[in-house]
Scaffold this active site. Structure first.
Site, PDB file in Angstrom:
ATOM      1  N   THR A   1       0.841  -1.199   0.000  1.00  0.00           N
ATOM      2  CA  THR A   1       0.000   0.000   0.000  1.00  0.00           C
ATOM      3  C   THR A   1       0.878   1.252   0.000  1.00  0.00           C
ATOM      4  O   THR A   1       2.041   1.216   0.408  1.00  0.00           O
ATOM      5  CB  THR A   1      -0.880   0.059   1.264  1.00  0.00           C
ATOM      6  OG1 THR A   1      -0.006   0.105   2.387  1.00  0.00           O
ATOM      7  CG2 THR A   1      -1.781  -1.145   1.362  1.00  0.00           C
TER       8      THR A   1
ATOM      9  N   GLU B   1      -5.991  -3.815  -1.259  1.00  0.00           N
ATOM     10  CA  GLU B   1      -6.339  -4.961  -0.409  1.00  0.00           C
ATOM     11  C   GLU B   1      -7.420  -5.848  -1.004  1.00  0.00           C
ATOM     12  O   GLU B   1      -7.684  -6.934  -0.499  1.00  0.00           O
ATOM     13  CB  GLU B   1      -6.842  -4.447   0.959  1.00  0.00           C
ATOM     14  CG  GLU B   1      -5.752  -3.951   1.898  1.00  0.00           C
ATOM     15  CD  GLU B   1      -5.441  -2.467   1.735  1.00  0.00           C
ATOM     16  OE1 GLU B   1      -5.767  -1.900   0.674  1.00  0.00           O
ATOM     17  OE2 GLU B   1      -4.867  -1.885   2.668  1.00  0.00           O
TER      18      GLU B   1
ATOM     19  N   LYS C   1     -16.846  14.880  12.344  1.00  0.00           N
ATOM     20  CA  LYS C   1     -17.731  14.448  13.426  1.00  0.00           C
ATOM     21  C   LYS C   1     -18.124  15.701  14.215  1.00  0.00           C
ATOM     22  O   LYS C   1     -17.327  16.201  15.015  1.00  0.00           O
ATOM     23  CB  LYS C   1     -17.025  13.450  14.341  1.00  0.00           C
ATOM     24  CG  LYS C   1     -16.661  12.111  13.684  1.00  0.00           C
ATOM     25  CD  LYS C   1     -15.195  11.986  13.314  1.00  0.00           C
ATOM     26  CE  LYS C   1     -14.877  10.689  12.587  1.00  0.00           C
ATOM     27  NZ  LYS C   1     -13.558  10.746  11.916  1.00  0.00           N
TER      28      LYS C   1
ATOM     29  N   TRP D   1     -22.343  13.063  11.497  1.00  0.00           N
ATOM     30  CA  TRP D   1     -21.260  13.064  10.523  1.00  0.00           C
ATOM     31  C   TRP D   1     -21.571  14.046   9.396  1.00  0.00           C
ATOM     32  O   TRP D   1     -22.703  14.100   8.901  1.00  0.00           O
ATOM     33  CB  TRP D   1     -21.085  11.678   9.914  1.00  0.00           C
ATOM     34  CG  TRP D   1     -20.314  10.722  10.779  1.00  0.00           C
ATOM     35  CD1 TRP D   1     -19.594  11.016  11.908  1.00  0.00           C
ATOM     36  CD2 TRP D   1     -20.173   9.322  10.577  1.00  0.00           C
ATOM     37  NE1 TRP D   1     -19.021   9.884  12.424  1.00  0.00           N
ATOM     38  CE2 TRP D   1     -19.353   8.825  11.632  1.00  0.00           C
ATOM     39  CE3 TRP D   1     -20.648   8.424   9.621  1.00  0.00           C
ATOM     40  CZ2 TRP D   1     -19.007   7.468  11.735  1.00  0.00           C
ATOM     41  CZ3 TRP D   1     -20.301   7.086   9.733  1.00  0.00           C
ATOM     42  CH2 TRP D   1     -19.490   6.609  10.779  1.00  0.00           C
TER      43      TRP D   1
END
Lengths: 556, 556
Positions: free
Chosen positions: B196, B342, B452, B457
């Protein structure tokens, strides 16, 4: 048992614990395409429809019913049913618990079906009301079944049967909860069982794995370019080779489905009407199904538009006239597929010419389409001589077809000493074929039917195909008959339209070009009918026995 | 490590020993479609072509070269190369021996690339002549590489490098035999490794399995409806996520390929010219690739016909204008795909509306196409709240996206304590999204970027998208800045065309309708440039650090 030398590398970080199983397929289809339709025929012959979401809800309820009946991992439950909605649901529900769905072939004789029932240790049988006489026949054979689940729209009190321990499927489903947590089934576990209809000896058990079914489904979906815009009609019986894997491949690709229930040859016109009404784009059948369909379509004043449809034709080579007829009349592509119960079944398919063959003439292209086609992605095909040596792919060298892959049988269930059906990790199909320079497989015969004469092989199928081209010949069979000098000689059985016999020169003329002079038959026998097996194939075992002595005492 | 409760059923009779591995894919493609073309850019910038048969012949030769170099099961060999023919060959040859192909990301800094080299224990590196400086940089970092294989059309004597232990790839290949019996690789063995480019900490290793690559390939081939009539151009780098799995899916479906070698943003017009000349039907890239392509196409007097083409766009949400522009100008469909290193990478794809949505208006349909789409067959997707509870699929409830499936990561390579990235057998993507009532996934933010505020959210991405709609605004970033009373408040960074500042009411007006009043930002900061990561994403980590103290001491 077939094994391979397997080399281990570094362990990966990936999904090696996540198991391939059929529950994933129906669950994901129901989640992602909950509204996608499944159209089905009802008991009264009408048509109704529900959705993947409805179906999966019933699958979960059936899961609880099965648990309550004590069916769990490694148990076997048989299904005696047509191509129905309930059959479709049982395809998912029984294996979702780790149990095995036994496909019960209605075309088998009662003795053979009883053998299959007991050989698989099936204790529970799901039986459609219309098939109660079959179940009662099994009972009379003394099978070890302990519970019969009758599937009907009627209450149990209105069902008349001599079967003991009967429960009503719909009553149990109605009462069941739709909440269930299906386990992850180990992927090499058996998903379903299907027994061969072999003409020699007892039926042999093929136990498909979840893994093989899943991989076959993905390969078939890719090969037939399935998308959610497709509608698949399941025409071949669901009790044979998982209906060629289409229920699973279609669900993996989230296609619509049409389940025609019970139908007979005389219902062809209704099948076609439904195909038109429901915009069917994929269907499966033998030429014996598609030919009457075409004849019916040709009577319609307005021809249906099946452009882009892929109708999968198996069991025997589709006649060119039928393929052209479908294409020219409706736009549909007849896709010749090759496989067997042992191969789940897709081994090869013929989706027409490759990009590199675009320059070929039209007639050559139609000839090419008759062949068994190219391997489905994932299947290894070889053709070998009797010593097991690979033969060239030149369109001429004939050899036995060997196949291997993740959905190809590696053994028969509970049948010792079946090693002769396997070679170097490949399953021996028992078919003789050639592979041409483009890679297309073309079958020429069954190994037991090919005529071994003068140290060479003569294809009985090629000869039959040439002979039935005669307008007065209805059907023909060519068999190898033992001969003191030539080992075998071809003998032709002919059934003519009017019973009249033809001069042998006329038969020889049909074979000109395709056969060498020494291959031409010396004997043509005229008959009123030719023996066939329960699935409609020429019964050459019977014919060979009948004429075994024909050349006895012939001057060697 | 993620484990599942797995239930075993009855053993099947099927291909449970036959392993899924990538060698099958290239071998079968070369057998069945030997003549299918692979078009590639040469070192001098020209174009040449060969076939699957030629390619597989070189793969077999390279197999012998690798063996002679002592590379075998569980060894790791790195590749430093562009989207070249040799890179394509190494994709097959290294894993065919059970070794792991390390994908070396040229966009990583030298220190990170050296870390990757040593973390994977790569001892041999294949390096394109043009990338020798990168290899020399690694050498300077003291990596434990013991052999460098230089890939060039020139003889070794004409190559100038400070690398020790150098051999010539082409000289070795020329001298090698093309006869080799590749072993069957255990399918859970690692096929390749990719690290990654995470902004936090060291790169993390993903080791793809043969099994995962094969299954991903079949699913991608099905989802993108690949056939041998397709031509795939590999645009995204082959050193990242196996080029999104297209080399493998395309080979499983026997498509043609176009390998553009090395290209830069300014080569867009040449890419388009080749796409037209070679009739490319599938390609992969980010919007940053497709947007300049469209602008170039719009300058052409004769517009290309890409009807039926599927151009897979990933990395970020494709602008509607770009998708419409491609479709209206060329007929091509921009398919938005979602995934990560992934996930091999395909998690979901958007092939447009479902059959059930045909009645929707045109504008709604284009909006729908921007979403991340529907799960690829085989991937389970969930959205969950911070406590791990499933959220409704109503298009409103935002939650973290969790995924699992046969090609989804279950752990990171040699990295203890990474349990927080997994939940209930699912990988936590770190993305926030909604799933609508049709089942379409739509990302709203990264979990670390979502704001937040006041117990709710606020999606930073939605806010950015709304703000950059202003004609004077070039780019915008929205970050959550700690606030003593509200936990966080959104802060907007804006880069305008002319450097001018806009009244805050004009920014609020852009957000009207999409945001509640309490969500509107109190602070807009005008800047000359916005920090971005090496792959061009907004670098919110840097931005958050920069403005962390903005509301400090604010009246709570």
């Amino acid at each position: 048992m077939t094994v391979y030398d397997i080399v281990k590398g570094l362990p990966s970080t990936h999904g090696d614990h996540y198991q391939l199983n059929t529950t994933t397929a129906i669950r994901q289809a129901a989640r992602t395409y909950p509204e996608q339709e499944i159209v089905y025929r009802t008991a009264d012959g009408g048509w109704d429809r529900y959705t993947y979401a409805d179906c999966y809800r019933r699958v979960r309820k059936i899961g609880n019913v099965l648990r309550d009946l004590g069916i769990g991992p490694a148990d076997v439950a048989g299904v005696l049913d047509w191509n129905s909605k309930r059959h479709f649901e049982l395809y998912w529900a029984i294996p979702a618990l780790g149990a095995v769905m036994l496909q019960m072939n209605l075309r088998l004789g009662t003795e053979d079906l009883a053998f299959v029932t007991d050989h698989s240790h099936a204790r529970t049988i799901f039986v459609d009301e219309t098939l109660l006489p079959v179940a009662e026949g099994l009972l009379a054979q003394g099978v070890g079944v302990t519970r019969w689940v009758v599937m009907s729209d009627k209450p149990l009190s209105e069902i008349s049967t001599t079967l003991p321990n009967v429960v009503s499927f719909e009553e149990l489903v109605d009462a069941a909860s739709d909440e269930i947590d299906f386990p992850m089934i180990e992927e090499t576990s058996a998903y379903s069982a299907c027994y061969t209809t072999g003409t020699t000896g007892k039926p042999k058990g093929i136990y498909y794995s979840h893994r093989g079914i899943y991989l076959h489904g993905m390969a078939q979906a890719q090969c037939l370019s399935m998308t959610p815009d497709d509608t698949i009609m399941l025409i071949t019986p669901m009790f044979h080779a998982n209906c060629w894997g289409l229920p699973q491949s279609g669900t993996l690709a989230a296609t619509r489905f049409v389940l025609p229930g019970r139908y007979a040859a005389e219902d062809t016109s209704e099948l076609v009407d439904v195909m038109i009404a429901e915009n069917v784009t994929i269907a499966n059948g033998a030429p014996v199904i598609f030919e009457p369909m075409l004849r019916y379509i040709q009577t319609l004043p307005e021809k249906p538009d099946f452009s882009g449809a892929r109708f999968l034709s198996g069991a025997s080579e589709p006649p060119k006239s039928m393929m052209r007829g479908f294409f020219e009349t409706t736009g549909a592509d007849i896709v010749h597929g090759y496989g067997a119960t042992e191969t789940t079944p897709a081994v090869s398919m013929n989706r027409g010419i490759k990009p590199s063959m675009r320059g070929l003439g039209e007639e050559v292209r139609w000839d090419q389409k008759r062949s068994q086609g190219l391997p489905v992605s994932g299947v290894d095909i070889r053709i070998v001589d009797p010593a097991g040596n690979d033969l060239p792919h030149d369109g001429v060298a004939q050899g036995e077809v060997l196949v291997r892959g993740p959905w190809i049988v590696e053994s028969y269930y509970d049948l010792p000493d079946n090693d002769e059906r396997f070679l170097d990790g490949y399953w021996r199909t028992g078919d003789i074929g050639v592979i041409d320079e483009h890679g297309y497989l073309k079958l020429t015969d069954r190994i037991k039917d090919v005529i071994k004469s003068g140290g060479e092989w003569i294809s009985s199928i090629d000869m039959e195909n040439a002979i039935v081209g005669h307008p007065k010949i209805l059907e023909a069979a060519v068999i190898g008959v033992p001969h003191p000098k030539w080992q075998e000689r071809p003998v032709v059985l002919v059934h003519t339209v009017d019973g009249a016999e033809l001069p042998i020169e006329e038969i020889h003329a049909l074979l000109e070009g395709g056969f060498a002079k020494w291959q031409l038959p010396d004997t043509v026998i005229y008959v009123d009918a030719i023996a066939r097996t329960s699935v409609g194939k020429l019964d050459k075992k019977v014919l060979r026995a009948q004429y075994a002595d024909l050349y006895e005492g012939e001057n060697s």
